[in-house]
Scaffold this motif. Structure first.
Motif, PDB file in Angstrom:
ATOM      1  N   MET A 110     -16.103  -9.472  -0.614  1.00 30.46           N
ATOM      2  CA  MET A 110     -15.121  -8.388  -0.575  1.00 30.46           C
ATOM      3  C   MET A 110     -15.308  -7.414  -1.730  1.00 30.46           C
ATOM      4  O   MET A 110     -15.127  -6.205  -1.580  1.00 30.46           O
ATOM      5  CB  MET A 110     -13.709  -8.986  -0.618  1.00 30.46           C
ATOM      6  N   LEU A 111     -15.689  -7.930  -2.901  1.00 29.10           N
ATOM      7  CA  LEU A 111     -15.940  -7.040  -4.034  1.00 29.10           C
ATOM      8  C   LEU A 111     -17.142  -6.139  -3.764  1.00 29.10           C
ATOM      9  O   LEU A 111     -17.117  -4.942  -4.080  1.00 29.10           O
ATOM     10  CB  LEU A 111     -16.171  -7.872  -5.294  1.00 29.10           C
ATOM     11  N   SER A 112     -18.178  -6.693  -3.152  1.00 30.90           N
ATOM     12  CA  SER A 112     -19.339  -5.873  -2.788  1.00 30.90           C
ATOM     13  C   SER A 112     -18.952  -4.812  -1.770  1.00 30.90           C
ATOM     14  O   SER A 112     -19.372  -3.648  -1.865  1.00 30.90           O
ATOM     15  CB  SER A 112     -20.449  -6.761  -2.237  1.00 30.90           C
ATOM     16  N   LEU A 113     -18.131  -5.205  -0.797  1.00 29.66           N
ATOM     17  CA  LEU A 113     -17.659  -4.239   0.197  1.00 29.66           C
ATOM     18  C   LEU A 113     -16.830  -3.139  -0.444  1.00 29.66           C
ATOM     19  O   LEU A 113     -16.953  -1.955  -0.086  1.00 29.66           O
ATOM     20  CB  LEU A 113     -16.846  -4.973   1.265  1.00 29.66           C
ATOM     21  N   SER A 131      -6.286   7.238  -2.542  1.00 30.52           N
ATOM     22  CA  SER A 131      -6.976   6.675  -1.381  1.00 30.52           C
ATOM     23  C   SER A 131      -7.922   5.547  -1.801  1.00 30.52           C
ATOM     24  O   SER A 131      -8.078   4.556  -1.077  1.00 30.52           O
ATOM     25  CB  SER A 131      -7.750   7.769  -0.649  1.00 30.52           C
ATOM     26  N   SER A 132      -8.551   5.675  -2.964  1.00 32.58           N
ATOM     27  CA  SER A 132      -9.418   4.588  -3.449  1.00 32.58           C
ATOM     28  C   SER A 132      -8.597   3.344  -3.762  1.00 32.58           C
ATOM     29  O   SER A 132      -9.032   2.211  -3.493  1.00 32.58           O
ATOM     30  CB  SER A 132     -10.184   5.044  -4.695  1.00 32.58           C
ATOM     31  N   VAL A 133      -7.416   3.544  -4.311  1.00 31.79           N
ATOM     32  CA  VAL A 133      -6.529   2.403  -4.557  1.00 31.79           C
ATOM     33  C   VAL A 133      -6.104   1.763  -3.238  1.00 31.79           C
ATOM     34  O   VAL A 133      -6.019   0.535  -3.121  1.00 31.79           O
ATOM     35  CB  VAL A 133      -5.302   2.855  -5.372  1.00 31.79           C
ATOM     36  N   ALA A 134      -5.851   2.593  -2.215  1.00 32.31           N
ATOM     37  CA  ALA A 134      -5.488   2.051  -0.906  1.00 32.31           C
ATOM     38  C   ALA A 134      -6.633   1.221  -0.317  1.00 32.31           C
ATOM     39  O   ALA A 134      -6.397   0.170   0.301  1.00 32.31           O
ATOM     40  CB  ALA A 134      -5.110   3.187   0.044  1.00 32.31           C
ATOM     41  N   ILE A 135      -7.862   1.675  -0.508  1.00 36.53           N
ATOM     42  CA  ILE A 135      -9.017   0.905  -0.019  1.00 36.53           C
ATOM     43  C   ILE A 135      -9.103  -0.438  -0.750  1.00 36.53           C
ATOM     44  O   ILE A 135      -9.385  -1.481  -0.142  1.00 36.53           O
ATOM     45  CB  ILE A 135     -10.304   1.718  -0.195  1.00 36.53           C
ATOM     46  N   ALA A 136      -8.852  -0.428  -2.052  1.00 33.83           N
ATOM     47  CA  ALA A 136      -8.889  -1.678  -2.821  1.00 33.83           C
ATOM     48  C   ALA A 136      -7.820  -2.654  -2.319  1.00 33.83           C
ATOM     49  O   ALA A 136      -8.078  -3.861  -2.176  1.00 33.83           O
ATOM     50  CB  ALA A 136      -8.700  -1.387  -4.302  1.00 33.83           C
ATOM     51  N   LEU A 137      -6.626  -2.150  -2.029  1.00 37.46           N
ATOM     52  CA  LEU A 137      -5.571  -3.022  -1.504  1.00 37.46           C
ATOM     53  C   LEU A 137      -5.923  -3.545  -0.118  1.00 37.46           C
ATOM     54  O   LEU A 137      -5.617  -4.697   0.216  1.00 37.46           O
ATOM     55  CB  LEU A 137      -4.246  -2.260  -1.463  1.00 37.46           C
ATOM     56  N   LEU A 138      -6.578  -2.714   0.697  1.00 42.63           N
ATOM     57  CA  LEU A 138      -7.003  -3.173   2.019  1.00 42.63           C
ATOM     58  C   LEU A 138      -8.021  -4.303   1.904  1.00 42.63           C
ATOM     59  O   LEU A 138      -7.981  -5.278   2.673  1.00 42.63           O
ATOM     60  CB  LEU A 138      -7.592  -2.004   2.804  1.00 42.63           C
ATOM     61  N   VAL A 139      -8.919  -4.204   0.944  1.00 37.29           N
ATOM     62  CA  VAL A 139      -9.903  -5.271   0.735  1.00 37.29           C
ATOM     63  C   VAL A 139      -9.209  -6.567   0.319  1.00 37.29           C
ATOM     64  O   VAL A 139      -9.580  -7.664   0.767  1.00 37.29           O
ATOM     65  CB  VAL A 139     -10.938  -4.824  -0.311  1.00 37.29           C
ATOM     66  N   VAL A 140      -8.184  -6.465  -0.511  1.00 37.03           N
ATOM     67  CA  VAL A 140      -7.426  -7.665  -0.907  1.00 37.03           C
ATOM     68  C   VAL A 140      -6.744  -8.297   0.305  1.00 37.03           C
ATOM     69  O   VAL A 140      -6.734  -9.525   0.480  1.00 37.03           O
ATOM     70  CB  VAL A 140      -6.405  -7.306  -1.998  1.00 37.03           C
ATOM     71  N   THR A 160       0.827  -1.212   0.000  1.00 35.33           N
ATOM     72  CA  THR A 160       0.000   0.000   0.000  1.00 35.33           C
ATOM     73  C   THR A 160       0.856   1.254   0.000  1.00 35.33           C
ATOM     74  O   THR A 160       0.587   2.218  -0.743  1.00 35.33           O
ATOM     75  CB  THR A 160      -0.935  -0.014   1.211  1.00 35.33           C
ATOM     76  N   ALA A 161       1.903   1.271   0.834  1.00 39.81           N
ATOM     77  CA  ALA A 161       2.770   2.451   0.896  1.00 39.81           C
ATOM     78  C   ALA A 161       3.513   2.665  -0.425  1.00 39.81           C
ATOM     79  O   ALA A 161       3.590   3.796  -0.935  1.00 39.81           O
ATOM     80  CB  ALA A 161       3.763   2.302   2.047  1.00 39.81           C
ATOM     81  N   TRP A 207      -9.205 -10.127   2.302  1.00 35.67           N
ATOM     82  CA  TRP A 207      -9.557 -11.402   1.659  1.00 35.67           C
ATOM     83  C   TRP A 207      -8.546 -12.486   2.020  1.00 35.67           C
ATOM     84  O   TRP A 207      -8.932 -13.614   2.337  1.00 35.67           O
ATOM     85  CB  TRP A 207      -9.601 -11.204   0.152  1.00 35.67           C
ATOM     86  N   PHE A 208      -7.263 -12.172   1.999  1.00 36.11           N
ATOM     87  CA  PHE A 208      -6.246 -13.153   2.383  1.00 36.11           C
ATOM     88  C   PHE A 208      -6.366 -13.531   3.853  1.00 36.11           C
ATOM     89  O   PHE A 208      -6.210 -14.709   4.221  1.00 36.11           O
ATOM     90  CB  PHE A 208      -4.849 -12.603   2.085  1.00 36.11           C
ATOM     91  N   HIS A 209      -6.632 -12.551   4.722  1.00 41.19           N
ATOM     92  CA  HIS A 209      -6.808 -12.857   6.145  1.00 41.19           C
ATOM     93  C   HIS A 209      -7.993 -13.791   6.367  1.00 41.19           C
ATOM     94  O   HIS A 209      -7.893 -14.761   7.136  1.00 41.19           O
ATOM     95  CB  HIS A 209      -7.014 -11.555   6.927  1.00 41.19           C
ATOM     96  N   LEU A 210      -9.107 -13.508   5.715  1.00 43.23           N
ATOM     97  CA  LEU A 210     -10.295 -14.337   5.897  1.00 43.23           C
ATOM     98  C   LEU A 210     -10.091 -15.746   5.350  1.00 43.23           C
ATOM     99  O   LEU A 210     -10.617 -16.713   5.905  1.00 43.23           O
ATOM    100  CB  LEU A 210     -11.496 -13.670   5.219  1.00 43.23           C
ATOM    101  N   ARG A 211      -9.354 -15.875   4.271  1.00 49.69           N
ATOM    102  CA  ARG A 211      -9.069 -17.211   3.742  1.00 49.69           C
ATOM    103  C   ARG A 211      -8.255 -18.030   4.730  1.00 49.69           C
ATOM    104  O   ARG A 211      -8.443 -19.247   4.846  1.00 49.69           O
ATOM    105  CB  ARG A 211      -8.308 -17.097   2.424  1.00 49.69           C
ATOM    106  N   ALA A 212      -7.330 -17.361   5.452  1.00 49.83           N
ATOM    107  CA  ALA A 212      -6.496 -18.083   6.409  1.00 49.83           C
ATOM    108  C   ALA A 212      -7.201 -18.328   7.733  1.00 49.83           C
ATOM    109  O   ALA A 212      -6.838 -19.265   8.452  1.00 49.83           O
ATOM    110  CB  ALA A 212      -5.197 -17.301   6.657  1.00 49.83           C
TER     111      ALA A 212
END
Length: 365
Positions: A285-288, A255-264, A231-232, A267-272
């Motif tokens: 996550m796409l809906s969010l 900032s919108s790109v940062a939000i998209a990366l946060l959603v990704v 993100t940084a 997604w990885f956290h929830l999968r684990a």
């Protein structure tokens, strides 16, 4: 008479006798495994706590030690239900002398009632003990490959942590206005950075322990640290590209790109940490992401009459990085006139809104 006089008797007769014997002995059918069922005790909706294969019918379920499946929940009767298998392969549930009964799907059954249990439907006993039914004739799901935390992931995590420390040091150095500011601010910044990363990873580990039975702490550390570094770096890259190529659009939506990366990253956290399917998580996550970015852009337009909140060239970079051609003076003046007109229009709109609000307040008085 010897065998040399009749060679066909010695060469053909043995094979003929063996063939006759094979035809006389009936072929044994292949062993067919007995058909039964597997009772699966499910905890918290997804985690499999116990699996009991059943081949003898009927099968009693309850708290009594004589039950075939012993459950310890106090809301379950000593002999709560009895599971039968009919001749046509159907599974029937007989509710015994129980106070709380059972829930099968959306219907409740009390003591003395019977119902048919279809494999795939959850059976709830007492105050929430869930049982699933799987027949031995159903095909098994393919075996999933277990991927432990590898050495490559460990190196990636170490690289991301070092990169986070270097980025924090760079931000502190760029923002320092006095001598010794970096030495005073950097330790506290690193403490907050890595302390927050630790708490974040621990929370996801507890969630994984709750829903999957495994903490996967270092996996969550890897996901969070790589996500923060990505993100940084993407934010810096967008800002530098907007400056070098003279494309303000790149810096306005960082900032919108940062939000998209946060959603990704989520997604990885929830999968684990959960056993929810990757496709279901991706849709959620796409809906969010659509809702979050849409709400953010809508509020930005309502408050400032423009999309995006990043200001172009808010951070001055070295002039050598500039790759866009030089803008003529006449065009620059025309662009500034257009900007001045936009600012005047916005100022007039805000002034009109303030006057309307004052008139409404005076009318109420």
């Amino acid at each position: 008479m010897s065998e040399h006089d009749y060679p066909e008797l010695t060469e053909v007769a043995p094979d003929t006798e063996m063939a006759a014997l094979d035809a006389a002995v009936p072929a044994q059918p292949a062993a067919v495994p007995p058909e039964g069922a597997v009772l699966e005790l499910v905890e918290r909706g997804h985690r499999l706590a116990l699996a009991l294969p059943v081949f003898a019918w009927p099968c009693a379920i309850g708290r009594a030690a004589t039950a075939d499946l012993v459950l310890t929940d106090i809301s379950i009767a000593p002999e709560h239900v009895r599971l039968h298998r009919s001749g046509d392969g159907q599974y029937e549930i007989e509710v015994l002398d129980s106070i709380n009964g059972i829930w099968l799907g959306k219907r409740h059954y009390s003591a003395g009632e019977r119902c048919t249990w279809t494999p795939g439907t959850r059976l709830i006993l007492g105050r929430g003990v869930q049982l699933a039914l799987r027949t031995t004739a159903q095909p098994l799901a393919p075996t999933q490959r277990w991927r432990p935390f590898s050495r490559a992931q460990g190196l990636l995590t170490a690289f991301a942590l070092v990169a986070l420390a270097l980025l924090a040091a760079l931000e502190t150095w760029l923002g320092a206005t006095e001598t010794g500011t970096m030495a005073r601010q950097l330790p506290s910044m690193l403490l907050w950075l890595f302390g927050g990363l630790l708490v974040w990873s621990l929370l996801w580990s507890l969630m994984g322990k709750l829903f999957t039975g495994a903490t996967a702490f270092w996996r969550h550390v890897c996901i969070a640290s790589v996500g923060m570094v990505t993100t940084a770096l993407v934010g810096k890259l967008l800002s530098a590209s907007a400056f070098a190529l003279s494309i303000p659009l790149l810096s306005r939506f960082d900032s919108s790109v940062a939000i998209a990366l946060l959603v990704v990253v989520l997604w990885f956290h929830l999968r684990a940490a959960t056993q929810v399917g990757s496709r279901t998580l991706a849709i959620a996550m796409l809906s969010l992401l659509v809702l979050g970015v849409g709400a953010k852009l809508g509020l930005q337009w309502q408050s400032q009459k423009r999309l995006g909140d990043g200001l172009y060239m808010s951070n001055l970079l070295p002039p050598q990085w500039r790759m866009a051609p030089t803008v003529p003076v006449d065009r620059f003046v025309q662009d500034t006139d257009a900007i001045r007109q936009q600012l005047q229009t916005r100022s007039q709109l805000e002034k009109d809104e303030d006057e309307d609000g004052a008139e409404e307040d005076s009318g109420l008085d």
